[in-house]
Design a protein around this motif. Structure first.
Motif, mmCIF file in Angstrom:
data_model
loop_
_atom_site.group_PDB
_atom_site.id
_atom_site.type_symbol
_atom_site.label_atom_id
_atom_site.label_comp_id
_atom_site.label_asym_id
_atom_site.label_seq_id
_atom_site.Cartn_x
_atom_site.Cartn_y
_atom_site.Cartn_z
ATOM 1 N N ALA A 126 78.771 -50.966 -27.936
ATOM 2 C CA ALA A 126 77.661 -50.087 -27.805
ATOM 3 C C ALA A 126 76.155 -50.718 -27.894
ATOM 4 O O ALA A 126 75.292 -50.305 -27.368
ATOM 5 C CB ALA A 126 77.801 -48.651 -28.922
ATOM 6 N N ALA A 127 76.228 -51.470 -28.835
ATOM 7 C CA ALA A 127 75.041 -52.392 -29.061
ATOM 8 C C ALA A 127 74.568 -53.175 -27.760
ATOM 9 O O ALA A 127 73.430 -53.208 -27.601
ATOM 10 C CB ALA A 127 74.932 -53.027 -30.516
ATOM 11 N N GLY A 128 75.679 -53.844 -27.280
ATOM 12 C CA GLY A 128 75.492 -54.552 -26.028
ATOM 13 C C GLY A 128 74.688 -53.737 -24.978
ATOM 14 O O GLY A 128 74.004 -53.960 -24.120
ATOM 15 N N GLY B 138 71.741 -44.091 -21.804
ATOM 16 C CA GLY B 138 72.715 -43.505 -22.582
ATOM 17 C C GLY B 138 74.035 -43.902 -22.696
ATOM 18 O O GLY B 138 74.436 -44.805 -21.960
ATOM 19 N N ILE B 139 74.830 -43.815 -23.668
ATOM 20 C CA ILE B 139 76.271 -44.155 -23.721
ATOM 21 C C ILE B 139 77.164 -42.797 -24.080
ATOM 22 O O ILE B 139 76.851 -42.094 -25.049
ATOM 23 C CB ILE B 139 76.395 -45.124 -25.003
ATOM 24 C CG1 ILE B 139 75.278 -46.384 -24.923
ATOM 25 C CG2 ILE B 139 77.770 -45.828 -25.342
ATOM 26 C CD1 ILE B 139 75.198 -47.356 -26.226
ATOM 27 N N ASP C 277 76.079 -58.837 -16.215
ATOM 28 C CA ASP C 277 76.367 -58.357 -15.106
ATOM 29 C C ASP C 277 75.873 -56.648 -15.259
ATOM 30 O O ASP C 277 75.666 -56.134 -14.265
ATOM 31 C CB ASP C 277 77.761 -58.559 -14.541
ATOM 32 C CG ASP C 277 78.014 -60.040 -14.208
ATOM 33 O OD1 ASP C 277 77.099 -60.649 -13.971
ATOM 34 O OD2 ASP C 277 79.331 -60.431 -14.354
ATOM 35 N N LEU C 278 76.416 -56.377 -16.521
ATOM 36 C CA LEU C 278 76.118 -54.680 -16.519
ATOM 37 C C LEU C 278 74.662 -54.427 -16.669
ATOM 38 O O LEU C 278 74.157 -53.609 -16.049
ATOM 39 C CB LEU C 278 76.726 -54.498 -17.904
ATOM 40 C CG LEU C 278 76.599 -53.111 -18.296
ATOM 41 C CD1 LEU C 278 77.203 -52.097 -17.385
ATOM 42 C CD2 LEU C 278 76.957 -52.527 -19.728
ATOM 43 N N LYS C 279 73.848 -55.433 -16.904
ATOM 44 C CA LYS C 279 72.460 -54.979 -16.853
ATOM 45 C C LYS C 279 71.972 -55.117 -15.424
ATOM 46 O O LYS C 279 71.154 -54.266 -15.045
ATOM 47 C CB LYS C 279 71.616 -56.245 -17.942
ATOM 48 C CG LYS C 279 70.055 -56.260 -17.749
ATOM 49 C CD LYS C 279 69.535 -57.030 -18.704
ATOM 50 C CE LYS C 279 67.949 -57.015 -18.432
ATOM 51 N NZ LYS C 279 67.260 -55.658 -18.399
ATOM 52 N N GLN C 280 72.378 -56.067 -14.798
ATOM 53 C CA GLN C 280 71.941 -56.241 -13.313
ATOM 54 C C GLN C 280 72.443 -54.856 -12.729
ATOM 55 O O GLN C 280 71.559 -54.255 -11.745
ATOM 56 C CB GLN C 280 72.902 -57.403 -12.778
ATOM 57 C CG GLN C 280 72.276 -57.482 -11.390
ATOM 58 C CD GLN C 280 72.745 -58.989 -10.496
ATOM 59 O OE1 GLN C 280 74.097 -59.074 -11.016
ATOM 60 N NE2 GLN C 280 72.313 -59.786 -10.020
ATOM 61 N N ARG C 281 73.756 -54.335 -12.866
ATOM 62 C CA ARG C 281 73.988 -53.019 -12.250
ATOM 63 C C ARG C 281 73.225 -52.040 -12.670
ATOM 64 O O ARG C 281 72.681 -51.203 -11.844
ATOM 65 C CB ARG C 281 75.596 -52.835 -12.831
ATOM 66 C CG ARG C 281 76.025 -51.543 -12.350
ATOM 67 C CD ARG C 281 75.917 -51.271 -10.670
ATOM 68 N NE ARG C 281 76.900 -51.823 -10.090
ATOM 69 C CZ ARG C 281 78.152 -51.407 -9.692
ATOM 70 N NH1 ARG C 281 78.378 -50.180 -10.041
ATOM 71 N NH2 ARG C 281 78.957 -52.160 -9.060
ATOM 72 N N ILE C 282 72.755 -51.810 -14.045
ATOM 73 C CA ILE C 282 72.063 -50.689 -14.581
ATOM 74 C C ILE C 282 70.559 -50.994 -13.908
ATOM 75 O O ILE C 282 70.059 -49.853 -13.351
ATOM 76 C CB ILE C 282 71.988 -50.836 -16.006
ATOM 77 C CG1 ILE C 282 73.254 -50.511 -16.678
ATOM 78 C CG2 ILE C 282 70.808 -49.910 -16.659
ATOM 79 C CD1 ILE C 282 73.371 -50.778 -18.420
ATOM 80 N N ALA D 23 83.986 -43.232 -34.355
ATOM 81 C CA ALA D 23 83.392 -44.141 -33.109
ATOM 82 C C ALA D 23 81.832 -43.817 -33.444
ATOM 83 O O ALA D 23 81.005 -44.356 -33.300
ATOM 84 C CB ALA D 23 83.899 -43.849 -31.834
ATOM 85 N N ILE D 24 81.697 -42.544 -33.132
ATOM 86 C CA ILE D 24 80.240 -41.892 -33.176
ATOM 87 C C ILE D 24 79.659 -42.478 -34.648
ATOM 88 O O ILE D 24 78.374 -42.872 -34.632
ATOM 89 C CB ILE D 24 80.310 -40.467 -33.233
ATOM 90 C CG1 ILE D 24 80.420 -39.894 -31.688
ATOM 91 C CG2 ILE D 24 78.732 -40.010 -33.842
ATOM 92 C CD1 ILE D 24 79.374 -40.484 -30.806
ATOM 93 N N ALA D 25 79.993 -42.274 -35.652
ATOM 94 C CA ALA D 25 79.470 -42.634 -37.167
ATOM 95 C C ALA D 25 79.284 -43.970 -37.028
ATOM 96 O O ALA D 25 78.072 -44.368 -37.311
ATOM 97 C CB ALA D 25 80.275 -42.297 -38.127
ATOM 98 N N SER D 26 80.122 -45.004 -36.736
ATOM 99 C CA SER D 26 79.870 -46.373 -36.838
ATOM 100 C C SER D 26 78.891 -46.825 -35.652
ATOM 101 O O SER D 26 78.148 -47.932 -35.996
ATOM 102 C CB SER D 26 81.461 -46.992 -36.616
ATOM 103 O OG SER D 26 82.011 -46.672 -35.340
ATOM 104 N N VAL D 27 79.031 -46.183 -34.596
ATOM 105 C CA VAL D 27 78.139 -46.696 -33.406
ATOM 106 C C VAL D 27 76.492 -46.197 -33.891
ATOM 107 O O VAL D 27 75.458 -47.075 -33.793
ATOM 108 C CB VAL D 27 78.378 -46.109 -31.968
ATOM 109 C CG1 VAL D 27 77.016 -46.232 -31.110
ATOM 110 C CG2 VAL D 27 79.516 -46.653 -31.684
#
Length: 336
Positions: free
Chosen positions: A84-86, A94-95, A54-59, A122-126
């Motif tokens: 974030a990967a999804g 962008g995220i 659904d997110l892809k459809q909205r984007i 969060a930033i390091a792991s993403v």
């Protein structure tokens, strides 16, 4: 310039906006179509986004309709690398990741102080996850939540962020006095005042001049940091974890950040003992619970320390506690 799909924010991950009834004036009531004086709860879920597809459809729809880049804003939680990967796979440009303690107009105390993780983790792991999945070049990674100095920006970029976003720091430059009454509608600086006759109105000339000065100094300081590091382009700082050292942090945290651990050299045990200088007074919240019988709603950022670990230096504690400039009775550090 672009479009942001806001899924969550750092101050209250997992829940939506909360506009207290005291701020629902006739004007707000008309605009938002809610009764005057009644709390407005804005649920976090987008009712047309219940899956990653659904997110892809909205984007895709937003890109097709506007031709503009689409960003997705999410809160920093334990599952943020997978989220974030999804998002990256679904075509977002962008995220924006909002870390624990980010500022807000109103949030339940129990959520603000107990949910979410620091933006550094969060930033390091993403960044690591996106690189492992071959997705890093697809998206711009923006770090938010307690970014207030060029030091903060440089560290976050070295951990993997392409850019940083500032909120509370800019509000302070505009005249915010950290009175922590955003949710009550009586901001002494007029920045978050409710729209009624007699409300304090923000000094726009001062706000414009001061915020411009703040950003100019911020950028100049960042240039000085880059010059000291021998880097001629801020984009070359992104992902340079080798430039960072973890002083007085545990091995697990250092591993998550992807930086080298350095032994704490301070000889003052009182300052290096985690949590020893951080003593928030929760009695005022207990009083609110007794009087209202409801969850305690608070403002601004978390009372937790801005660092990954509890504060090791006295200045880390004074940074927030001493900012209470509008409450002289509890502000011995800045009383004049």
């Amino acid at each position: 310039m672009g479009i942001v799909i806001k899924i969550g924010q750092g101050a209250k991950p997992g829940i939506g906006g909360h506009l207290p009834g005291s701020k629902v004036t006739p004007v707000i009531s008309q605009v938002r179509r809610i009764p005057i004086g009644i709390d407005a709860l804005s649920p976090a879920p987008h009712h047309d986004i219940y899956s990653i597809e659904d997110l892809k459809q909205r984007i895709d729809a937003l890109k097709e309709a506007t031709g503009k880049p689409v960003f997705v804003k999410v809160a920093a939680t334990n599952y943020i690398p997978y989220i974030a990967a999804g998002i990256a796979r679904m075509g977002a440009d962008g995220i924006i990741i909002d870390g624990h303690g980010a500022g807000t107009g109103a949030t339940p105390l129990v959520v603000r102080d107990n949910i979410g993780i620091p933006i550094e983790l969060a930033i390091a792991s993403v960044d690591r996850m996106l690189r492992e999945e071959g997705l890093r070049d697809r998206v711009t990674l923006i770090a938010a939540g307690r970014v207030s100095t060029a030091d903060d920006a440089a560290k976050l970029m070295a951990l993997g962020a392409d850019a940083v976003s500032m909120g509370t720091a800019l509000l302070i430059s505009m005249g915010c006095a950290m009175a922590r009454t955003c949710h009550r509608g009586n901001c002494p600086a007029g920045i978050t005042s409710k729209i009624t006759d007699g409300s304090v109105i923000v000094d726009y000339d001062f706000a414009l001049r001061s915020s411009r000065n703040f950003l100019t100094a911020f950028m100049e300081e960042l240039r000085l940091i880059l010059d000291y590091l021998g880097i001629d382009d801020v984009r070359k700082l992104v992902g340079r974890r080798d430039l960072l050292r973890g002083r007085c942090i545990d091995g697990i945290t250092a591993k998550v950040l992807g930086i080298r651990e350095v032994n704490c050299e301070s000889s003052d045990e009182a300052l290096i003992n985690p949590g020893s200088t951080w003593t928030p007074d929760y009695s005022i919240y207990a009083t609110q619970l007794v009087r209202t019988g409801d969850v305690v709603i608070v403002s601004m950022g978390s009372r937790g320390p801005p660092e990954v670990e509890p504060p090791k230096r006295l200045i880390d504690w004074l940074r927030l506690d001493g900012a209470q400039v509008t409450k002289p009775a509890i502000d011995p550090y800045r009383r004049t």
